[in-house]
Write a protein that holds these residues in place. Structure first.
Motif, mmCIF file in Angstrom:
data_model
loop_
_atom_site.group_PDB
_atom_site.id
_atom_site.type_symbol
_atom_site.label_atom_id
_atom_site.label_comp_id
_atom_site.label_asym_id
_atom_site.label_seq_id
_atom_site.Cartn_x
_atom_site.Cartn_y
_atom_site.Cartn_z
ATOM 1 N N PHE A 144 0.838 -1.212 0.000
ATOM 2 C CA PHE A 144 0.000 0.000 0.000
ATOM 3 C C PHE A 144 0.868 1.255 0.000
ATOM 4 O O PHE A 144 0.584 2.221 -0.709
ATOM 5 C CB PHE A 144 -0.935 0.005 1.218
ATOM 6 C CG PHE A 144 -2.152 -0.872 1.067
ATOM 7 C CD1 PHE A 144 -2.496 -1.436 -0.145
ATOM 8 C CD2 PHE A 144 -2.961 -1.138 2.163
ATOM 9 C CE1 PHE A 144 -3.619 -2.240 -0.276
ATOM 10 C CE2 PHE A 144 -4.090 -1.936 2.045
ATOM 11 C CZ PHE A 144 -4.425 -2.492 0.833
ATOM 12 N N TYR A 145 1.906 1.239 0.805
ATOM 13 C CA TYR A 145 2.813 2.391 0.892
ATOM 14 C C TYR A 145 3.499 2.639 -0.456
ATOM 15 O O TYR A 145 3.665 3.773 -0.889
ATOM 16 C CB TYR A 145 3.857 2.145 1.996
ATOM 17 C CG TYR A 145 4.747 3.335 2.239
ATOM 18 C CD1 TYR A 145 4.283 4.425 2.970
ATOM 19 C CD2 TYR A 145 6.042 3.372 1.725
ATOM 20 C CE1 TYR A 145 5.096 5.528 3.186
ATOM 21 C CE2 TYR A 145 6.859 4.468 1.928
ATOM 22 C CZ TYR A 145 6.382 5.548 2.658
ATOM 23 O OH TYR A 145 7.189 6.647 2.865
ATOM 24 N N ARG A 146 3.856 1.553 -1.142
ATOM 25 C CA ARG A 146 4.539 1.654 -2.426
ATOM 26 C C ARG A 146 3.634 2.211 -3.533
ATOM 27 O O ARG A 146 4.063 3.015 -4.351
ATOM 28 C CB ARG A 146 5.067 0.267 -2.842
ATOM 29 C CG ARG A 146 5.919 0.250 -4.099
ATOM 30 C CD ARG A 146 6.341 -1.155 -4.482
ATOM 31 N NE ARG A 146 5.238 -2.050 -4.759
ATOM 32 C CZ ARG A 146 4.538 -2.062 -5.900
ATOM 33 N NH1 ARG A 146 4.810 -1.207 -6.866
ATOM 34 N NH2 ARG A 146 3.559 -2.930 -6.070
ATOM 35 N N ILE A 147 2.343 1.772 -3.539
ATOM 36 C CA ILE A 147 1.467 2.173 -4.656
ATOM 37 C C ILE A 147 0.694 3.473 -4.389
ATOM 38 O O ILE A 147 0.133 4.047 -5.316
ATOM 39 C CB ILE A 147 0.468 1.051 -5.024
ATOM 40 C CG1 ILE A 147 -0.491 0.750 -3.858
ATOM 41 C CG2 ILE A 147 1.185 -0.185 -5.501
ATOM 42 C CD1 ILE A 147 -1.681 -0.107 -4.227
ATOM 43 N N ALA A 148 0.679 3.914 -3.124
ATOM 44 C CA ALA A 148 -0.104 5.119 -2.792
ATOM 45 C C ALA A 148 0.510 6.361 -3.443
ATOM 46 O O ALA A 148 1.705 6.615 -3.314
ATOM 47 C CB ALA A 148 -0.181 5.297 -1.281
ATOM 48 N N VAL A 149 -0.344 7.093 -4.151
ATOM 49 C CA VAL A 149 0.104 8.318 -4.823
ATOM 50 C C VAL A 149 0.291 9.437 -3.802
ATOM 51 O O VAL A 149 1.226 10.222 -3.890
ATOM 52 C CB VAL A 149 -0.919 8.734 -5.916
ATOM 53 C CG1 VAL A 149 -0.505 10.020 -6.616
ATOM 54 C CG2 VAL A 149 -1.119 7.611 -6.921
ATOM 55 N N LEU A 157 -6.731 3.212 1.538
ATOM 56 C CA LEU A 157 -6.394 1.796 1.380
ATOM 57 C C LEU A 157 -6.326 1.086 2.732
ATOM 58 O O LEU A 157 -6.847 -0.025 2.897
ATOM 59 C CB LEU A 157 -5.053 1.647 0.648
ATOM 60 C CG LEU A 157 -5.036 1.970 -0.846
ATOM 61 C CD1 LEU A 157 -3.608 2.059 -1.362
ATOM 62 C CD2 LEU A 157 -5.837 0.955 -1.643
ATOM 63 N N ILE A 158 -5.694 1.744 3.711
ATOM 64 C CA ILE A 158 -5.544 1.151 5.041
ATOM 65 C C ILE A 158 -6.903 1.003 5.730
ATOM 66 O O ILE A 158 -7.211 -0.039 6.316
ATOM 67 C CB ILE A 158 -4.559 1.968 5.911
ATOM 68 C CG1 ILE A 158 -3.138 1.803 5.357
ATOM 69 C CG2 ILE A 158 -4.610 1.532 7.374
ATOM 70 C CD1 ILE A 158 -2.112 2.745 5.935
#
Length: 199
Positions: A144-149, A157-158
């Motif tokens: 999630f951290y990687r894909i979050a803009v 997401l979280i």
């Protein structure tokens, strides 16, 4: 006098015969009722397993395609898919042989063994699934951290994951409790019938 005594003895014999028939009929009814209740409990256990299996079959493609659409890594996607397939196979294996139709004709010792085996396999599942789930959650957070803009997307997401996890976890826990409860009731009924047979 002898005729009167003989007549009374004959009446007593008839009453004893009637009483024996009543007791036999009562035992047949009790045995039938016991088997029907046992069959119902085993059917409930298997129905829950069927619902779990259907959910897993739906979850496998659903998770894969949605994770792919979100841009989650293929490695994490495969990790998730493998876990769900293992869960599906383990659910089937845990209930293998525990069928209400065959148990109706099996002896009570075999039925008890099958119920205890199913209960044991559910408990063993925790030793495997909890560590896997912990790794999965940490890895999901990293994905999630990687894909979050931006920050708001990450929070969305979280939150979505937490809400889904709480709902899914609660439903899973309730289903598992139902399985344990049905197994415990069935085992108690078997013990009661065995105790009656010993008397």
């Amino acid at each position: 006098m002898e005729n009167l005594l003989s007549q009374e003895m004959e009446e007593m014999k008839q009453q004893i015969t009637i009483l024996k028939r009543k007791l036999e009929n009562q035992n047949i009814i009790n045995e039938r009722l016991f088997h029907e209740t046992l069959k119902e409990k085993i059917s409930n256990i298997n129905r829950i397993a069927l619902i779990q299996s259907i959910c897993l079959v739906i979850a496998i493609p659903f998770c894969f395609f949605n994770f792919y659409r979100l841009g989650i890594s293929l490695a994490f996607n495969l990790f998730t898919t493998i876990f769900l397939i293992i869960a599906l196979i383990y659910t089937w294996w845990s209930h293998n042989g525990l069928k209400s139709k065959t148990n109706f004709t099996d002896d009570l010792i075999k039925v008890t063994e099958k119920l205890l085996r199913t209960r044991k396999r559910y408990k063993q599942w925790h030793y495997f699934s909890y560590p896997w789930l912990l790794i999965w959650l940490v890895w999901l957070g990293c994905e999630f951290y990687r894909i979050a803009v931006d920050k708001s997307m990450l929070i969305g997401l979280i939150v979505g994951c937490l809400v889904g996890g709480i709902i899914g976890g609660t439903l899973g826990w309730l289903q598992q409790r139902k399985i344990y409860r049905n197994i415990d009731v069935a085992l108690k009924q078997i013990k009661n019938i065995q105790d009656i047979d010993k008397q």
